[in-house]
Design an enzyme around this catalytic site. Structure first.
Site, PDB file in Angstrom:
ATOM      1  N   THR A 189      56.922  46.925  33.012  1.00  0.00           N
ATOM      2  CA  THR A 189      55.947  46.186  33.823  1.00  0.00           C
ATOM      3  C   THR A 189      56.687  44.988  34.418  1.00  0.00           C
ATOM      4  O   THR A 189      57.647  44.507  33.813  1.00  0.00           O
ATOM      5  CB  THR A 189      54.787  45.656  32.960  1.00  0.00           C
ATOM      6  OG1 THR A 189      55.345  44.755  32.004  1.00  0.00           O
ATOM      7  CG2 THR A 189      54.066  46.768  32.254  1.00  0.00           C
ATOM      8  N   GLU A 334      51.003  50.969  32.663  1.00  0.00           N
ATOM      9  CA  GLU A 334      50.576  51.357  31.310  1.00  0.00           C
ATOM     10  C   GLU A 334      49.661  52.575  31.306  1.00  0.00           C
ATOM     11  O   GLU A 334      49.327  53.091  30.246  1.00  0.00           O
ATOM     12  CB  GLU A 334      49.821  50.191  30.648  1.00  0.00           C
ATOM     13  CG  GLU A 334      50.694  49.034  30.223  1.00  0.00           C
ATOM     14  CD  GLU A 334      50.889  47.988  31.315  1.00  0.00           C
ATOM     15  OE1 GLU A 334      50.768  48.338  32.505  1.00  0.00           O
ATOM     16  OE2 GLU A 334      51.176  46.825  30.973  1.00  0.00           O
ATOM     17  N   LYS A 443      36.908  30.200  37.469  1.00  0.00           N
ATOM     18  CA  LYS A 443      35.726  29.900  36.660  1.00  0.00           C
ATOM     19  C   LYS A 443      35.113  28.602  37.162  1.00  0.00           C
ATOM     20  O   LYS A 443      35.637  27.522  36.936  1.00  0.00           O
ATOM     21  CB  LYS A 443      36.094  29.845  35.185  1.00  0.00           C
ATOM     22  CG  LYS A 443      36.533  31.234  34.722  1.00  0.00           C
ATOM     23  CD  LYS A 443      36.680  31.385  33.233  1.00  0.00           C
ATOM     24  CE  LYS A 443      36.975  32.870  32.945  1.00  0.00           C
ATOM     25  NZ  LYS A 443      37.569  33.124  31.657  1.00  0.00           N
ATOM     26  N   TRP A 448      31.966  33.219  37.251  1.00  0.00           N
ATOM     27  CA  TRP A 448      33.236  33.726  37.763  1.00  0.00           C
ATOM     28  C   TRP A 448      33.172  33.996  39.262  1.00  0.00           C
ATOM     29  O   TRP A 448      32.209  34.568  39.751  1.00  0.00           O
ATOM     30  CB  TRP A 448      33.608  35.047  37.053  1.00  0.00           C
ATOM     31  CG  TRP A 448      33.906  34.894  35.582  1.00  0.00           C
ATOM     32  CD1 TRP A 448      33.818  33.745  34.843  1.00  0.00           C
ATOM     33  CD2 TRP A 448      34.324  35.919  34.678  1.00  0.00           C
ATOM     34  NE1 TRP A 448      34.159  33.998  33.541  1.00  0.00           N
ATOM     35  CE2 TRP A 448      34.475  35.327  33.405  1.00  0.00           C
ATOM     36  CE3 TRP A 448      34.598  37.276  34.824  1.00  0.00           C
ATOM     37  CZ2 TRP A 448      34.880  36.048  32.283  1.00  0.00           C
ATOM     38  CZ3 TRP A 448      34.996  38.009  33.705  1.00  0.00           C
ATOM     39  CH2 TRP A 448      35.146  37.389  32.452  1.00  0.00           C
TER      40      TRP A 448
HETATM   41  P1  ADP Z   1      52.831  44.916  37.728  1.00  0.00           P
HETATM   42  O1  ADP Z   1      52.734  44.807  39.229  1.00  0.00           O
HETATM   43  O2  ADP Z   1      52.160  43.819  36.955  1.00  0.00           O
HETATM   44  O3  ADP Z   1      54.146  45.351  37.193  1.00  0.00           O
HETATM   45  P2  ADP Z   1      51.531  47.431  37.917  1.00  0.00           P
HETATM   46  O4  ADP Z   1      52.370  47.871  39.043  1.00  0.00           O
HETATM   47  O5  ADP Z   1      51.355  48.310  36.764  1.00  0.00           O
HETATM   48  O6  ADP Z   1      51.985  46.103  37.303  1.00  0.00           O
HETATM   49  O7  ADP Z   1      50.188  46.944  38.527  1.00  0.00           O
HETATM   50  C1  ADP Z   1      48.964  47.079  37.895  1.00  0.00           C
HETATM   51  C2  ADP Z   1      47.987  46.071  38.432  1.00  0.00           C
HETATM   52  O8  ADP Z   1      47.912  46.112  39.846  1.00  0.00           O
HETATM   53  C3  ADP Z   1      46.595  46.344  37.988  1.00  0.00           C
HETATM   54  O9  ADP Z   1      46.377  45.876  36.681  1.00  0.00           O
HETATM   55  C4  ADP Z   1      45.792  45.593  39.035  1.00  0.00           C
HETATM   56  O10 ADP Z   1      45.715  44.209  38.753  1.00  0.00           O
HETATM   57  C5  ADP Z   1      46.605  45.765  40.270  1.00  0.00           C
HETATM   58  N1  ADP Z   1      46.067  46.845  41.093  1.00  0.00           N
HETATM   59  C6  ADP Z   1      46.497  48.112  41.172  1.00  0.00           C
HETATM   60  N2  ADP Z   1      45.777  48.807  42.074  1.00  0.00           N
HETATM   61  C7  ADP Z   1      44.854  47.955  42.571  1.00  0.00           C
HETATM   62  C8  ADP Z   1      43.801  48.054  43.538  1.00  0.00           C
HETATM   63  N3  ADP Z   1      43.560  49.178  44.205  1.00  0.00           N
HETATM   64  N4  ADP Z   1      43.058  46.961  43.776  1.00  0.00           N
HETATM   65  C9  ADP Z   1      43.284  45.805  43.124  1.00  0.00           C
HETATM   66  N5  ADP Z   1      44.253  45.638  42.216  1.00  0.00           N
HETATM   67  C10 ADP Z   1      45.033  46.692  41.942  1.00  0.00           C
END
Ligand code: ADP
Length: 545
Positions: A189, A334, A443, A448
């Protein structure tokens, strides 16, 4: 697991990833795999050839000494060679570990050391990057450059050209017999807070996830589709497409290193792509290209948009101007990664116009194999009424149960749910909409406010190119929203005008207290707005009285 009182009498067929490529090669042997190569020209191969070369690679890796359970990193664009690398590494019992080249070099070195990768398969583009961090790398013994001797860059690294190295063995090899629960792949991640964490996919989770991702109400892949994953294989397990496309027998079109509007349009058009997938930033570039050139998308039927929220204005353009169905999707590293796709259930199938856009703003419903709940901060479930937000939690056979080496400790609640870190509401039909990341939600007076909603509305203003909302401390309400915008080229939006545009589209108390105009908004390596950085940037900001 307890042993069953009466066992079923079906064949115990381990769900290993090689079965996917075997199936594609048997049932769809001549299906195209078209790539824009790193060297520049368009390369064509088929599932039959890809399988033969992946077997050869597995044999070559065995000869080199890669053992079951050992990791091989890839630092590469989407091409046929990168696909071969995944299947070849898994075929000998190794674990493909995709590394995101857009991370900071120190972070790449940290990740490779943490994963204890023994070798790295790398595109020539990234050889300078690798040379730069080489002194920090503790476990890499061999660098395989994904090219041939003729295109091999000069380097001081212990490097070999892939094609000649592969040619040292024949393809007479049988996939290693593996337990379906064995690790198959790894992806870290991006670690916007703390160190990155390693997510470890199993063969079984990849196979089950590919099956559930490709059904009609999810990506809906078929052997008639020509699928272009613009999303890199190094983002969140490539959104399953390296598994779900061959499982469905879909042709693959791989964009290699070029993701600019012109290059993407060229492949969509020439290769008659029917389904493509990427983050909104990529589609912004494509739409700008189409607008300036007057080109159209006659072949494209569906576009999967995820990774961050898809702005309504983008959906509207694809749907109404280019006649392309938008499939908003949500997921995370994940979750292998697909957690939901927005396709139309019969309850909403008749809507059109702005009511359809309202549905498409949602990230959609979960596939088989993903169970969701939303809870308050104390873990109590919240109702599915399409309004009440809560922390979004998920469980399923392709959802992480822990991180590599136990980093982060216990990550599941007592019902086995993983907290996604996202805040969402879910409606009575099961459509989920992300309203924020838990750490970004504002908040205000105990209630929220969704920053994503505010951003989506602000980017609908004709003079606004990009928008981000952060919470800023407020003496009375704890926090209030600050809207930060980047103007479209040649435009200078007026604060009051932007606020007037938003007025009426949201509750009064959600209205930003101020608007700030900037040249640029910081992004993460996966193209998301980097709110931590933005909050730092505005740490001294205070609202006008
Ligand atoms: P990171 O960018 O933290 O490494 P990921 O690529 O796994 O992690 O991204 C996952 C996160 O991306 C999700 O938990 C969410 O916050 C965001 N995300 C993914 N798809 C969408 C979407 N269609 N709309 C809003 N947020 C999204």
């Amino acid at each position: 697991m307890p042993s069953p009182a009466m066992p079923g009498l079906m064949q115990d067929w381990p769900l290993t990833c090689n079965r996917i490529l075997d199936h594609a090669a048997i049932q769809h042997p001549n299906r195209d795999i078209v790539s824009r190569s790193v060297e520049g020209e368009i390369h064509r191969t088929t599932y039959r050839e890809l399988r033969a070369r992946a077997l050869r690679l597995a044999k070559r890796l065995e000869k080199w000494g890669l053992k079951e359970g050992e990791r091989a990193a890839t630092l590469a664009w989407n091409t046929w060679r990168h696909m071969e690398a995944w299947y070849g590494v898994m075929g000998v019992g190794g674990i493909y570990h995709t590394v995101n080249p857009r991370l900071f070099p120190d972070q790449i070195a940290w990740i490779v050391n943490h994963a204890e990768d023994r070798l790295i398969l790398v595109d020539s583009t990234f050889v300078p990057l690798l040379e730069n961090i080489w002194p920090q790398l503790k476990t890499i013994e061999l660098v395989v450059v994904l090219t041939n001797a003729a295109h091999m860059p000069g380097t001081s690294l212990p490097a070999v050209p892939y094609e000649e190295w592969l040619a040292e063995v024949d393809g007479d090899f049988a996939w290693k017999a593996l337990d379906e629960r064995a690790a198959a792949g790894m992806c870290y991640t991006s670690g916007t807070t703390g160190n990155p964490k390693g997510v470890v996919y199993s063969h079984r989770s990849n196979v089950l996830h590919a099956m559930s991702a490709s059904v009609p109400d999810m990506l809906g892949l078929s052997s008639r589709d020509r699928v272009m994953p613009v999303v890199p294989l190094f983002h969140a397990n490539g959104w399953s497409l390296a598994f779900s496309a061959p499982m469905a027998g879909s042709a693959l079109v791989l964009p290699g290193p070029r993701m600019d509007g012109e290059a993407i349009w060229e492949l969509l058009d020439r290769e008659h792509v029917t389904l493509t997938a990427a983050v909104p930033t990529v589609w912004l570039m494509l739409l700008q290209y189409l607008e300036t050139t007057g080109m159209t998308l006659p072949w494209l039927e569906r576009v999967v948009i995820g990774g961050s929220a898809c702005p309504r204005a983008m959906t509207e353009k694809f749907e109404n101007v280019y006649n392309v169905r938008v499939m908003h999707a949500w997921g995370m590293t994940e979750m292998s990664p697909i957690g939901s796709v927005c396709t139309l259930k019969p309850e909403v199938a008749d809507v059109d116009g702005s009511a359809l856009l309202d549905i498409q703003e949602k990230q959609g419903h979960a596939p088989f194999g993903v169970e969701m709940k939303i809870t308050d901060d104390d873990g109590n479930p919240r109702p599915w009424d399409g309004r009440t937000f809560g922390r979004l939690k998920v469980r399923g056979p392709a959802v992480a149960s822990s991180y590599f080496k136990g980093d982060g400790g216990e990550i599941l609640d007592d019902e086995g749910y993983f907290d996604t870190g996202d805040v969402a509401h879910i409606d009575e039909f099961g459509y989920m909409q992300i309203t924020d990341r838990a750490k970004d939600v504002i908040k205000s007076g105990g209630e929220w406010i969704s920053t994503i909603d505010l951003e989506n509305i602000a980017v609908g203003h004709p003079d606004v190119a990009e928008a981000a909302v952060i919470g800023v401390a407020h003496p009375k309400w704890d926090e209030r929203p600050l809207l930060v915008i980047v103007p479209r080229e040649g435009k200078s939006p007026d604060k009051a005008d932007v606020l007037a545009f938003m007025d009426g589209k949201i509750a009064k108390w959600w209205m930003p207290n101020d608007v700030v105009i900037v040249d640029e908004i910081p992004h993460t390596a996966t193209g998301k707005i980097k709110k931590t950085k933005l909050r730092e940037q505005f740490s001294d900001y205070s609202f006008p009285d």
